[in-house]
Design an enzyme around this catalytic site. Structure first.
Site, PDB file in Angstrom:
ATOM      1  N   TYR A  50       7.221  10.600  -8.930  1.00 21.42           N
ATOM      2  CA  TYR A  50       6.400   8.819  -9.741  1.00 21.42           C
ATOM      3  C   TYR A  50       5.901   9.189 -11.474  1.00 21.42           C
ATOM      4  O   TYR A  50       6.242   8.200 -11.622  1.00 21.42           O
ATOM      5  CB  TYR A  50       5.989   8.263  -8.888  1.00 21.42           C
ATOM      6  CG  TYR A  50       4.565   7.028  -9.009  1.00 21.42           C
ATOM      7  CD1 TYR A  50       5.495   5.541  -9.131  1.00 21.42           C
ATOM      8  CD2 TYR A  50       3.601   6.772  -9.480  1.00 21.42           C
ATOM      9  CE1 TYR A  50       4.968   4.775  -9.443  1.00 21.42           C
ATOM     10  CE2 TYR A  50       2.711   6.493 -10.216  1.00 21.42           C
ATOM     11  CZ  TYR A  50       3.562   4.603  -9.932  1.00 21.42           C
ATOM     12  OH  TYR A  50       3.091   3.608 -10.005  1.00 21.42           O
ATOM     13  N   SER A  77       1.634   4.001 -15.382  1.00 22.36           N
ATOM     14  CA  SER A  77       0.649   3.929 -13.796  1.00 22.36           C
ATOM     15  C   SER A  77      -0.409   5.735 -15.045  1.00 22.36           C
ATOM     16  O   SER A  77      -0.246   5.954 -15.847  1.00 22.36           O
ATOM     17  CB  SER A  77       0.973   4.418 -13.737  1.00 22.36           C
ATOM     18  OG  SER A  77      -0.316   5.652 -12.288  1.00 22.36           O
TER      19      SER A  77
END
Length: 250
Positions: free
Chosen positions: A155, A142
């Site tokens: 996350y 990400s």
């Protein structure tokens, strides 16, 4: 013919990856957790493109199931493709947790680690005997490991661990000529996080304003980049983090 295994291939980025790879002449094994009908629809679309496809169930948060999945994969490879091995592993399956740092629970943290770090480690390990020498592994991370948006600490931390794992795998799998890279999407208009980027006009406009190319990403931006990274001429790319974000937060 080369075969790619894409985890989480029934929707979103994974679906786009599968279809782009099929258009490049790759056969596909895709996994799904619950959405069997959607996975079978993606497999049918791949077959429409003239490639072979198999959809298999897999919950990447359950590492104890990986040996059984490896057996099921081996059977599918033999029955559908007439092979004992495959070429490309794309560790894509996952989801996010949005919670302020002080409100993040231990359970939420553990689930992020299980899905985004532990799964990439132990699923790759379980499938390594079936990955052909000279193959590739791509771990999907990400943009949030480079820039910070409040609410994604767990996350992003798990994805950061995945990125370190990528470099170690690139080193340790080098003797088998298996290249390992990280693909890091920016903000994409999917159902991730409840579809905030896709459906919330204010969020969409904010992200577009932070992005050099002036818009949010689309699934095909990532599917196309993944297919390029697995192209026959990209085999010398190894141990790299490749961000596909349109230039967000530069």
């Amino acid at each position: 013919m080369k075969i790619a295994l894409v985890t989480g291939g029934s929707r979103g980025l994974g679906k786009s990856m599968c279809l782009h790879l099929a258009r490049k002449g790759r056969d596909i094994v895709l996994t799904y957790r619950e959405k069997k009908a959607e996975a079978m629809a993606v497999a049918a679309d791949i077959e429409t493109l003239g490639r072979k496809a198999v959809a298999l169930p897999l919950d990447v948060s359950r590492s104890a199931d990986f040996p059984a999945f490896a057996q099921a994969l081996g059977q599918a490879l033999r029955e559908t493709f007439g092979r004992e091995d495959f070429d490309f592993l794309v560790n894509n399956a996952g989801y996010g947790v949005h919670a302020a740092f002080e409100a993040t629970t231990e359970d939420q943290f553990d689930r992020m680690v299980a899905v985004h770090c532990k799964a990439a480690f132990f699923l790759t390990q379980a499938l390594l005997p079936m990955i052909r020498d000279g193959g590739r592994v791509v771990n999907v991370s990400s943009g949030l490991t480079r820039f910070s948006y409040p609410g994604y600490a767990a996350y992003a931390a798990a994805k950061g661990a995945m990125e370190v794992l990528t470099r170690y795998l690139a080193k340790e799998l080098g003797p088998r000529r298996i290249a390992v890279n990280t693909l890091a999407p920016g903000a994409i208009a999917t159902d991730f996080g409840g579809g905030q980027v896709r459906d919330n006009a204010e969020v969409n406009a904010f992200i577009a304003a932070q992005t050099a190319l002036g818009r949010v990403g689309q699934p095909d931006d990532i599917g196309g980049a993944l297919s390029l990274l697995l192209d026959d001429e990209a085999g010398w790319i190894n141990g790299q983090r490749i961000e596909v974000s349109g230039g967000i937060s530069l």
